[in-house]
Scaffold this motif. Structure first.
Motif, PDB file in Angstrom:
ATOM      1  N   UNK A  85       0.550  -1.411   0.101  1.00 23.64           N
ATOM      2  CA  UNK A  85       0.209   0.083   0.410  1.00 23.64           C
ATOM      3  C   UNK A  85       0.684   1.223  -0.357  1.00 23.64           C
ATOM      4  N   UNK A  86       2.115   1.388  -0.349  1.00 25.21           N
ATOM      5  CA  UNK A  86       3.309   2.296  -0.299  1.00 25.21           C
ATOM      6  C   UNK A  86       2.679   3.307   1.380  1.00 25.21           C
ATOM      7  N   UNK A  87       3.777   2.030   2.591  1.00 22.18           N
ATOM      8  CA  UNK A  87       3.083   3.010   3.282  1.00 22.18           C
ATOM      9  C   UNK A  87       4.756   3.839   3.844  1.00 22.18           C
ATOM     10  N   UNK A  88       3.570   4.867   4.443  1.00 21.75           N
ATOM     11  CA  UNK A  88       4.703   6.440   4.943  1.00 21.75           C
ATOM     12  C   UNK A  88       5.514   5.359   5.701  1.00 21.75           C
ATOM     13  N   UNK A  89       4.920   4.514   7.090  1.00 15.52           N
ATOM     14  CA  UNK A  89       6.123   4.023   7.628  1.00 15.52           C
ATOM     15  C   UNK A  89       5.953   2.622   7.629  1.00 15.52           C
ATOM     16  N   UNK A  90       7.103   2.136   7.481  1.00 20.11           N
ATOM     17  CA  UNK A  90       7.355   0.791   7.470  1.00 20.11           C
ATOM     18  C   UNK A  90       8.263   0.167   8.634  1.00 20.11           C
ATOM     19  N   UNK A  91       7.873  -1.301   9.268  1.00 20.10           N
ATOM     20  CA  UNK A  91       8.366  -1.378  10.179  1.00 20.10           C
ATOM     21  C   UNK A  91       8.649  -3.035   9.816  1.00 20.10           C
ATOM     22  N   UNK A  92      10.001  -3.565  10.296  1.00 20.87           N
ATOM     23  CA  UNK A  92      10.583  -4.937   9.628  1.00 20.87           C
ATOM     24  C   UNK A  92      11.688  -5.059  11.131  1.00 20.87           C
ATOM     25  N   UNK A  93      10.471  -5.895  11.350  1.00 19.08           N
ATOM     26  CA  UNK A  93      11.011  -7.183  12.230  1.00 19.08           C
ATOM     27  C   UNK A  93      11.739  -8.252  11.674  1.00 19.08           C
ATOM     28  N   UNK A  94      13.464  -8.278  11.962  1.00 21.60           N
ATOM     29  CA  UNK A  94      14.392  -8.822  11.523  1.00 21.60           C
ATOM     30  C   UNK A  94      13.845  -8.886  10.149  1.00 21.60           C
ATOM     31  N   UNK A  95      14.042  -8.180   9.436  1.00 18.16           N
ATOM     32  CA  UNK A  95      14.447  -8.771   7.675  1.00 18.16           C
ATOM     33  C   UNK A  95      15.527 -10.102   7.503  1.00 18.16           C
ATOM     34  N   UNK A  96      16.508  -9.478   7.458  1.00 18.51           N
ATOM     35  CA  UNK A  96      17.775  -9.838   7.118  1.00 18.51           C
ATOM     36  C   UNK A  96      18.404 -11.360   8.126  1.00 18.51           C
ATOM     37  N   UNK A  97      17.123 -11.786   9.340  1.00 11.70           N
ATOM     38  CA  UNK A  97      17.293 -12.961   9.586  1.00 11.70           C
ATOM     39  C   UNK A  97      17.857 -14.139   9.017  1.00 11.70           C
ATOM     40  N   UNK A  98      18.635 -14.718   9.027  1.00  8.44           N
ATOM     41  CA  UNK A  98      17.803 -16.099   8.185  1.00  8.44           C
ATOM     42  C   UNK A  98      18.783 -16.435   7.075  1.00  8.44           C
ATOM     43  N   UNK A  99      18.520 -14.986   6.141  1.00  3.69           N
ATOM     44  CA  UNK A  99      19.139 -14.814   4.511  1.00  3.69           C
ATOM     45  C   UNK A  99      20.689 -14.986   4.622  1.00  3.69           C
TER      46      UNK A  99
END
Ligand SMILES: Nc1ncnc2c1ncn2[C@@H]1O[C@H](COP(=O)(O)OP(=O)(O)OP(=O)(O)O)[C@@H](O)[C@H]1O
Ligand SMILES: [Mg+2]
Lengths: 267, 263
Positions: free
Chosen positions: B158-172
Motif C-alpha cells: 500500500x506504499x506505506x509512510x512508515x515501514x516496520x521490519x522485524x529482523x528482515x535479514x535474519x536467516x538469509x
C-alpha cells in the motif's frame, strides 16, 4: 483453616474464569451480530464470497455423512418402535413415532453433533493456526476487522447451512423408517405415507429447525472463540480444537434440554 | 526540529507479573531510518507490536502522526494502519493464499482499483523483492528467506509512510541480506518512507540506519548514530558491537568445558 481458604480460593478463581469466558463469548456474539445486521447498513458489506466458500464446506461437503447418519437413525428408530408396538398389534404407529422423534429431536440434534465434530473443529483449527502463525496479527495490521473477515462468514454459513442440513436429515430419517416398515412390517406403502403425513404437525418440523439455528450459533461461536484464544503453538491448536468440540456438543445438548423443557411446560 | 511521526511516552508492558517494557521513551522522525538493537528477548518485537497498535500497553502512550494509537476507535485506527507496513519476524504470510493474493489482499480490501491494476501492482512489488514469477506459489512452497521477502512485498503493497521490519535479514544468506538492505534503503529514498528496523546484523545497521536505539532491560538505554554509540564507552554497547558473550554465558561455557574435562 488453610484448606478452607484454598477451597474458596479455587472456587473463586473457577467462577472468575467462568464468568470471564461467558462475558468474552457474549461480546463475540454481539460483535458478530453487529457485523451481520448493522454494519451492512453503514457501508460495510458482508463478505458473501467467503461466506459461500464456507457454506460449501460446512453444508455441501457434510451432506453424505449427515444423510447416512440420518438414514441409519431412521432405521434404528423404526426397528425399536416396531419391537414395542408389535405387542399391541399397532405397528402402523411406527410411522408416527419415527416421524415425530426424527423431526423434533433426532435430526436437529444428531446433525448438530456431526457438524460440531466436523466443521466446528475445522473452524477452531483454522483460526487457531492463523493465530499462532501471527496471520491474525497480520490481518489486524492491514486494518482488517477479524470479526467481519473471519468470524462472520463462518457464522453466517453455519446459520444458513445447519437448518438446511436438518431439513434434509428430516426427510432421510423418515425415509429410513419407511424402508424398514416396508421391508419388515405388513403395511401398505400409501397407508404408511398417509400416517406419517397426518402424524406430523407443522410445529414438529418448525421447532426442530428453530433449534438447529441455535445449535448453529453455538457451533460457530464456540469454534471461533476457541480458535481466537489459542495459545502456544501447534499443541495449543490441538487442545483448543478438542475443547471446542466438547464444549459445543455439551452446550448443544444443554440448549436442547432447555428448548424441550420449554415445549414440555407450555403444552 | 520537526514534530516526530511516532512518539512513545513512558510505555510500560507487563505480561502477568513480568515487566517486558519498563518505560520506553522514543521519538522517530519523518523520513529517517532507525534501527532497534538489543539482546534476544529484551522486548524488541513487543515494542514494534505496540507501535502499530496490535496490543494494548499496561500504561503509556504511542502517538502516531499526532494521534494516540492506544485510545483510538476502530475506524481511526484503520485509516492509520492503511499507511503502515509491517514485516513480521515470522513473515506471517497467509498460508491459505498464494503469494500473489497475499500481496494483493490489502489492495483489494482498501482500494477501489480494478483487478488488472492490482495484478500489475502486485507483480511490481514482487519484482522489487526479487520474487517475480512466484505469485502462484503457496507460502509453504517457499524457503524461509523467500517468505521474508514476500512478507516485505506485502508490507509495502500500500506504499506505506512508515515501514516496520522485524529482523528482515535474519536467516538469509549474506548476498540476499545485502540485497534486502539495499532495497529498504531504496524504499526510504524513493518513497520517503520512515523505517523502523529490528535487527541483529551490525553490517546492515551500518548501511540502513540513520540512528540506532539500543534496548536493555525494558528501556531504551542509548540512542544516536552508530558512530556516537560506538564511541560511548558503555560496557553493554561494547559487548554488543564486539560480539562478546555475557558473563553468565562465559560461566556456562566454563561449566560445559569442565564437564568434558577440557579446562
Ligand atoms: N504474549 C506473551 N505472553 C507472555 N510473555 C510474552 C508474550 N510475548 C512476549 N513475551 C515475553 O516478552 C519478552 C520479549 O519478547 P520479544 O518477542 O519482544 O523479544 P525480542 O526482543 O523480539 O526477541 P528476539 O530478538 O529473540 O526476537 C520475552 O521474554 C517473552 O517471553
Ligand atoms: Mg523479536
Amino acid at each position: 483453616m488453610e484448606i478452607v481458604i484454598k477451597i474458596f480460593g479455587s472456587i473463586g478463581r473457577g467462577a472468575n474464569s467462568f464468568f470471564g469466558h461467558v462475558s468474552r463469548i457474549s461480546s463475540l456474539v454481539s460483535d458478530t451480530f453487529y457485523w451481520i445486521f448493522v454494519a451492512p447498513f453503514k457501508g460495510k458489506p458482508i463478505r458473501w464470497e467467503s461466506t459461500l466458500v464456507q457454506m460449501v464446506r460446512t453444508g455441501y461437503e457434510s451432506l453424505p455423512i449427515v444423510c447416512l447418519i440420518a438414514f441409519f437413525v431412521g432405521l434404528i428408530i423404526a426397528m425399536q418402535s416396531a419391537y414395542q408396538l408389535k405387542q399391541f398389534g399397532a405397528t402402523i404407529y411406527v410411522a408416527n413415532l419415527t416421524a415425530v422423534s426424527i423431526t423434533r429431536e433426532l435430526a436437529p440434534l444428531l446433525t448438530a453433533i456431526v457438524i460440531a465434530g466436523r466443521s466446528g473443529s475445522a473452524i477452531t483449527a483454522e483460526i487457531g493456526t492463523m493465530k499462532v502463525s501471527e496471520e491474525i496479527d497480520a490481518l489486524k495490521t492491514m486494518g482488517l476487522n477479524i470479526i467481519s473477515y473471519l468470524v462472520v462468514p463462518k457464522t453466517l454459513a453455519m446459520l444458513i447451512m445447519l437448518p438446511c442440513l436438518t431439513i434434509i436429515a428430516d426427510f432421510i430419517g423418515v425415509l429410513g423408517g419407511y424402508v424398514i416398515s416396508m421391508a419388515t412390517l405388513d403395511i401398505a406403502s400409501v397407508r404408511y405415507v398417509n400416517q406419517t403425513v397426518s402424524a406430523l404437525e407443522f410445529i414438529d418440523v418448525f421447532g426442530g429447525i428453530v433449534k438447529s439455528v441455535f445449535f448453529a450459533l453455538i457451533i460457530a461461536v464456540i469454534g471461533c472463540y476457541e480458535g481466537l484464544n489459542v495459545e502456544g503453538g501447534a499443541e495449543g491448536v490441538g487442545k483448543s480444537t478438542t475443547k471446542s468440540v466438547v464444549t459445543s456438543i455439551f452446550l448443544i445438548i444443554a440448549a436442547d434440554v432447555f428448548f424441550t423443557g420449554l415445549f414440555f411446560a407450555s403444552f | 526540529m520537526q514534530e516526530p511521526i511516532i512518539k512513545v511516552k513512558d510505555l510500560v508492558v507487563k505480561y502477568g507479573t513480568r515487566t517486558v517494557l519498563n518505560g520506553v521513551n522514543l521519538e522517530i522522525f519523518k523520513g529517517e531510518s532507525i534501527a532497534i538493537l538489543g539482546k534476544s528477548g529484551c522486548g524488541k518485537s513487543t515494542l514494534l507490536r505496540h507501535l502499530i497498535g496490535l496490543s494494548q500497553p499496561t500504561s503509556g502512550q504511542v502517538i502516531v502522526k499526532g494521534q494516540d494509537i492506544t485510545s483510538m476507535d476502530e475506524d481511526e485506527k484503520t485509516e492509520i494502519l492503511k499507511k503502515l507496513g509491517m514485516l513480521f519476524q515470522s513473515s506471517a504470510l497467509f498460508n491459505s493464499m498464494t503469494i500473489g493474493d497475499n500481496v494483493a489482499l490489502p489492495l483489494r480490501e482498501h482500494t477501489p482499483l480494478e483487478e488488472s491494476t492490482i495484478n500489475i501492482m502486485t507483480n511490481m512489488k514482487l519484482g522489487l523483492v526479487g520474487l517475480s514469477g512466484f505469485e502462484d506459489f503457496k507460502p509453504s512452497q517457499l524457503s524461509g528467506g523467500m517468505k521474508k521477502r514476500a512478507g516485505l512485498a506485502r508490507a509495502i503493497a500500500m506504499d506505506p509512510d512508515i515501514l516496520f521490519c522485524d529482523e528482515p535479514s535474519a536467516g538469509l544468506d549474506p548476498v540476499v541480506a545485502a540485497g534486502l538492505d539495499r532495497l529498504i534503503l531504496e524504499l526510504k529514498k524513493a518513497f520517503k518512507m520512515t523505517i523502523v528496523v529490528v535487527t541483529h546484523e551490525l553490517a546492515s545497521v551500518a548501511i540502513i540506519a540513520d540512528r540506532v536505539a539500543m534496548m536493555h532491560e525494558g528501556k531504551i538505554m542509548a540512542i544516536g548514530t552508530l558512530q556516537e554509540l560506538k564511541s560511548q564507552n558503555n560496557p553493554l554497547m561494547r559487548q554488543f558491537f564486539n560480539r562478546e558473550p555475557d558473563d553468565e554465558e562465559l560461566a556456562r561455557e566454563r561449566q560445559v568445558s569442565s564437564l568434558f574435562g577440557k579446562a
